[in-house]
Design a protein around this motif. Structure first.
Motif, PDB file in Angstrom:
ATOM      1  N   ASN A 123      -8.407   0.675  -4.900  1.00 29.00           N
ATOM      2  CA  ASN A 123      -8.319   0.614  -3.453  1.00 29.00           C
ATOM      3  C   ASN A 123      -8.183   1.695  -2.767  1.00 29.00           C
ATOM      4  O   ASN A 123      -7.664   2.730  -3.140  1.00 29.00           O
ATOM      5  N   GLU A 124      -8.793   1.736  -1.406  1.00 27.51           N
ATOM      6  CA  GLU A 124      -8.821   3.121  -0.594  1.00 27.51           C
ATOM      7  C   GLU A 124      -7.479   3.133  -0.212  1.00 27.51           C
ATOM      8  O   GLU A 124      -7.080   4.349  -0.005  1.00 27.51           O
ATOM      9  N   LEU A 125      -6.748   2.290   0.334  1.00 27.65           N
ATOM     10  CA  LEU A 125      -5.284   2.254   0.892  1.00 27.65           C
ATOM     11  C   LEU A 125      -5.026   3.093   2.107  1.00 27.65           C
ATOM     12  O   LEU A 125      -4.293   2.811   2.878  1.00 27.65           O
TER      13      LEU A 125
ATOM     14  N   ALA B  60       0.900  -1.157  -0.052  1.00 19.55           N
ATOM     15  CA  ALA B  60      -0.028   0.099   0.004  1.00 19.55           C
ATOM     16  C   ALA B  60       0.735   1.255  -0.013  1.00 19.55           C
ATOM     17  O   ALA B  60       0.526   2.231  -0.509  1.00 19.55           O
TER      18      ALA B  60
ATOM     19  N   GLN C  48      -9.431   8.810  -0.170  1.00 19.77           N
ATOM     20  CA  GLN C  48      -9.714   7.356  -0.433  1.00 19.77           C
ATOM     21  C   GLN C  48     -10.642   7.403  -1.826  1.00 19.77           C
ATOM     22  O   GLN C  48     -10.343   6.460  -2.278  1.00 19.77           O
TER      23      GLN C  48
ATOM     24  N   SER D  85      -6.547   3.380  -8.510  1.00 19.83           N
ATOM     25  CA  SER D  85      -5.616   2.213  -8.125  1.00 19.83           C
ATOM     26  C   SER D  85      -6.896   1.047  -7.771  1.00 19.83           C
ATOM     27  O   SER D  85      -6.554  -0.070  -7.547  1.00 19.83           O
TER      28      SER D  85
ATOM     29  N   LYS E 204      -9.433   5.115  -4.932  1.00 21.15           N
ATOM     30  CA  LYS E 204     -10.149   3.984  -5.400  1.00 21.15           C
ATOM     31  C   LYS E 204     -10.472   4.051  -6.727  1.00 21.15           C
ATOM     32  O   LYS E 204     -10.393   3.218  -7.531  1.00 21.15           O
TER      33      LYS E 204
ATOM     34  N   GLN F 175       2.031   1.859  -3.671  1.00 23.15           N
ATOM     35  CA  GLN F 175       1.048   2.363  -4.557  1.00 23.15           C
ATOM     36  C   GLN F 175       0.636   3.911  -4.184  1.00 23.15           C
ATOM     37  O   GLN F 175       0.584   4.578  -5.152  1.00 23.15           O
TER      38      GLN F 175
END
Length: 175
Positions: A161-163, A107, A152, A159, A156, A110
């Motif tokens: 995802n919120e990560l 994460a 987030q 990528s 989202k 990213q």
């Protein structure tokens, strides 16, 4: 007579030395026992909590909070976000240094790849602020929550995802 006084002094020195040794030993044992109970008690409580969670999950009970796995890592936004905010008496200049909390090195990598998108999201979130609100702690918490939601949402979209778990203000200056 002189020999009796000499023997009394030697006996007095020995008893003082013996008393000091006893005090040191008692303090060491007491400190060790206190450390054992203080530190050992936390481990026991953690083990009991882990056992209760394992038992609860085997019973089919669902946990109310999601389990967060991975090591918490912090990604610093390289430059502080600087912006103007309107106020009732005058406009103000605000500079915020931001770090993002993520879980796990994947994460983190990213998020580092998408820093420009994140900075844009932070600028959008901060542009909605008001100087009168930013003076209060509640106003800062609100803008922090809005920034988290915006970051987030952006991640989202980019990528999948919120990560990011938290947006942290490590520096906050308002002039």
């Amino acid at each position: 007579m002189a020999e009796e006084e000499l023997q009394m002094e030697e006996g007095g020195k020995k008893s003082k030395l013996m008393m000091i040794i006893i005090i040191v030993v008692v303090l060491l044992l007491g400190g060790s026992a206190a450390a054992y109970f203080l530190l050992g008690g936390e481990d026991d409580a953690a083990m009991e909590a882990g056992a209760e969670q394992a038992q609860g999950s085997s019973d089919g009970a669902s946990m109310s909070a999601p389990v967060k796995t991975g090591t918490a890592l912090y990604v610093a936004i390289p430059n502080p976000i600087t912006f103007n905010v309107p106020g009732t008496t005058r406009d103000r200049l605000v500079e915020i240094k931001v770090q993002l909390m993520v879980r796990g090195s994947d994460a983190e990598e990213q998020v580092k790849m998408h820093i420009p998108s994140i900075q844009g999201a932070l600028n959008r979130a901060f542009s909605q602020a008001n100087a009168d609100d930013l003076i209060t702690e509640a106003g800062k918490a609100t803008i922090r929550d809005n920034a988290l939601k915006e970051v987030q949402k952006t991640l989202k979209d980019v990528s999948g995802n919120e990560l990011v778990e938290q947006v942290l203000f490590t520096g906050f200056v308002m002039q």
